[in-house]
Motif scaffolding. Structure first.
Motif, short mmCIF file in Angstrom:
data_model
loop_
_atom_site.label_atom_id
_atom_site.label_comp_id
_atom_site.label_asym_id
_atom_site.label_seq_id
_atom_site.Cartn_x
_atom_site.Cartn_y
_atom_site.Cartn_z
N ASP A 231 34.14 38.02 37.73
CA ASP A 231 34.36 39.45 37.57
C ASP A 231 34.33 40.17 38.92
O ASP A 231 35.11 41.10 39.17
CB ASP A 231 33.32 40.04 36.62
N VAL A 232 33.46 39.72 39.82
CA VAL A 232 33.39 40.28 41.17
C VAL A 232 34.66 39.93 41.94
O VAL A 232 35.22 40.76 42.67
CB VAL A 232 32.14 39.77 41.91
N GLN A 235 37.44 42.23 40.95
CA GLN A 235 37.30 43.54 41.60
C GLN A 235 37.75 43.46 43.06
O GLN A 235 38.41 44.38 43.57
CB GLN A 235 35.84 43.99 41.54
N ALA A 236 37.40 42.36 43.73
CA ALA A 236 37.84 42.19 45.11
C ALA A 236 39.36 42.08 45.20
O ALA A 236 39.99 42.61 46.13
CB ALA A 236 37.18 40.94 45.71
N CYS A 237 39.94 41.43 44.22
CA CYS A 237 41.40 41.29 44.21
C CYS A 237 42.09 42.63 44.00
O CYS A 237 43.19 42.86 44.53
CB CYS A 237 41.82 40.29 43.12
N GLN A 238 41.47 43.51 43.23
CA GLN A 238 42.05 44.85 43.08
C GLN A 238 42.09 45.56 44.44
O GLN A 238 43.10 46.19 44.80
CB GLN A 238 41.22 45.67 42.09
N ALA A 239 41.01 45.44 45.20
CA ALA A 239 40.99 46.04 46.54
C ALA A 239 42.00 45.36 47.45
O ALA A 239 42.69 46.01 48.25
CB ALA A 239 39.58 45.93 47.12
N GLN A 264 39.87 42.01 31.78
CA GLN A 264 39.54 42.72 33.01
C GLN A 264 40.70 42.67 34.00
O GLN A 264 41.04 43.68 34.62
CB GLN A 264 38.29 42.11 33.66
N LEU A 268 42.71 45.97 35.47
CA LEU A 268 42.75 46.24 36.90
C LEU A 268 44.16 46.19 37.48
O LEU A 268 44.35 46.33 38.69
CB LEU A 268 41.85 45.25 37.66
N GLU A 341 28.05 39.59 44.98
CA GLU A 341 28.21 40.83 44.21
C GLU A 341 28.61 42.03 45.06
O GLU A 341 28.23 43.16 44.77
CB GLU A 341 26.93 41.13 43.42
N PRO A 343 32.19 43.32 46.10
CA PRO A 343 33.64 43.14 46.06
C PRO A 343 34.35 43.53 47.35
O PRO A 343 35.30 42.85 47.77
CB PRO A 343 34.07 44.04 44.89
#
Length: 398
Positions: A231-232, A235-239, A264, A268, A341, A343
């Motif tokens: 999940d982290v 989130q990093a991939c979204q950034a 998720q 995203l 944890e 991202p």
């Protein structure tokens, strides 16, 4: 030496890819020792996987890599009476354990995973007058405080065993802090099967796994469970997607979190960049590792993750969380470590790893057979010491 192993971390007909690291550890151990396994299967997993074609045969006995295995059904109460899980496990495997003792006459019992496996193994081994060694992996010790009953049972197992094998120095220190006698604890760093995991032709590997040549390829291999931090990673991939569009992420593995992680990724806006490939046989993983530009392991907790050793052996650079024993193996591969944890830090490290991967070291992980030979020596040492201790104890008491 005759070894009876008790572990839930082993393949079965319903889960043929389960715990490949343990499968191959036992496979190498069986090359020079007589080995038998009791590998229970959770009744919930057996129920959930029913109707998928494969099934556990009548009698619940199989053979894996030439090793006789019995798969008793592990009965327990989901989510409640956790303080009794060790007793549930012990009762579930007691019959298979007794049969294995009768048929093998083992010199030593080896349990992998501290609780409930190790806890039950200590009690069953004592019942049969056998020495027992517990091998701890990481999360079984590092995350035991999530449930007080697990913490108590873990401490009891580690303090009572004749020997404890830890896969990292960090884990060994934790085991001693939990009450295990230091002279009964060994740190044995794992290795890799170098006949499988070694550098190779990246272009051929990409063709083999179906990677698009026009993109950079990120890879995660592991169970889709909360502890792995996927999940982290998403989130990093979204950034990362806000900064560059030349990449995609491949997730190899399965688990209870898969549906949630797929949702998720979609929420995203990553559906076109993230691909879930499901589980793959261990023998297929070298091609995936060689094909990747960068391997990513965003775990919240680890012992020594075998997949990082395997990536290092293949010459694949990686980004991983700075947790558990991972810093102990960083010098064996081309790695970048980041806090767990976070991202944003993970996204920055992934970008850096794609643009300027660290150089691979001249030497990498050792061969797994070396690690297994060390395990066998410690098993024999622990068994011999336990027998001497028990021979002397009546005299000492008198």
């Amino acid at each position: 030496m005759r070894i009876l192993a008790l572990t839930n971390l082993y393949p079965n007909p319903l889960q043929p890819h389960r715990a490949a690291f343990n499968r191959h550890r036992f496979r190498f151990l069986a090359e020079t020792n007589e080995l038998r396994l009791v590998a229970p299967v959770s009744w919930r997993e057996e129920w959930a996987l029913r109707g998928r074609g494969a099934k556990i045969p009548r009698g619940r006995r199989t053979t894996c890599d030439g090793i006789p295995v019995e798969h008793p059904r592990y009965w327990y109460t989901p989510g409640v009476l956790r303080s009794q899980y060790g007793r549930f496990f012990q009762a579930s495997v007691a019959g298979a354990f007794a049969r294995a003792v009768h048929e093998l006459a083992p010199d030593v019992v080896l349990a992998t995973w501290a609780y409930p496996d190790g806890w039950a193994a200590v009690r069953l081994a004592r019942r049969h007058g056998l020495p027992v060694v517990v091998l701890v992996h990481g999360s079984d010790v590092r995350r035991m405080d999530e449930f007080p009953a697990r913490a108590r049972g873990t401490r009891e197992a580690l303090r009572s065993a004749d020997g404890v094998i830890a896969v990292s120095a960090d884990l060994a220190a934790r085991v001693v802090a939990l009450g295990a006698e230091p002279d009964r604890v060994a740190t044995i760093l794992d290795g890799v099967d170098r006949s499988l995991f070694h550098p190779g032709d990246r272009d051929a590997a990409r063709r083999g796994v179906g990677f698009d040549d026009g993109r950079r390829h990120l890879l995660f291999i592991g169970n889709l469970l909360p502890v792995k931090g996927v999940d982290v990673l998403l989130q990093a991939c979204q950034a990362l997607a806000a900064q560059r569009d030349d990449w995609c992420l491949h997730l190899v593995g399965d688990g209870a979190e898969r549906a949630r992680l797929e949702a998720q990724a979609q929420s995203l806006g990553l559906s076109g960049r993230v691909r879930f490939h499901g589980s793959r046989a261990h023998a297929e993983l070298p091609a995936w590792l060689r094909a990747a530009d960068l391997f990513v392991l965003p775990s919240r907790s680890e012992g020594i993750p075998n997949v990082l050793l395997e990536a290092s052996a293949c010459g694949t650079p990686y980004v991983a969380s700075d947790v558990g024993g991972i810093p102990e193996i960083a010098s064996l591969g081309a790695g970048i470590l980041v806090p767990p944890e976070q991202p944003a830090a993970l996204a920055e490290a992934i970008g850096r790893g794609l643009d300027a991967p660290p150089p691979a070291p001249a030497t990498g992980p050792r061969d797994r057979r070396e690690a297994v030979a060390e395990i066998a020596r410690f098993l024999r040492h622990s068994a011999d010491r336990a027998r001497v201790s028990r021979l002397l104890s009546p005299s000492a008491a008198g």
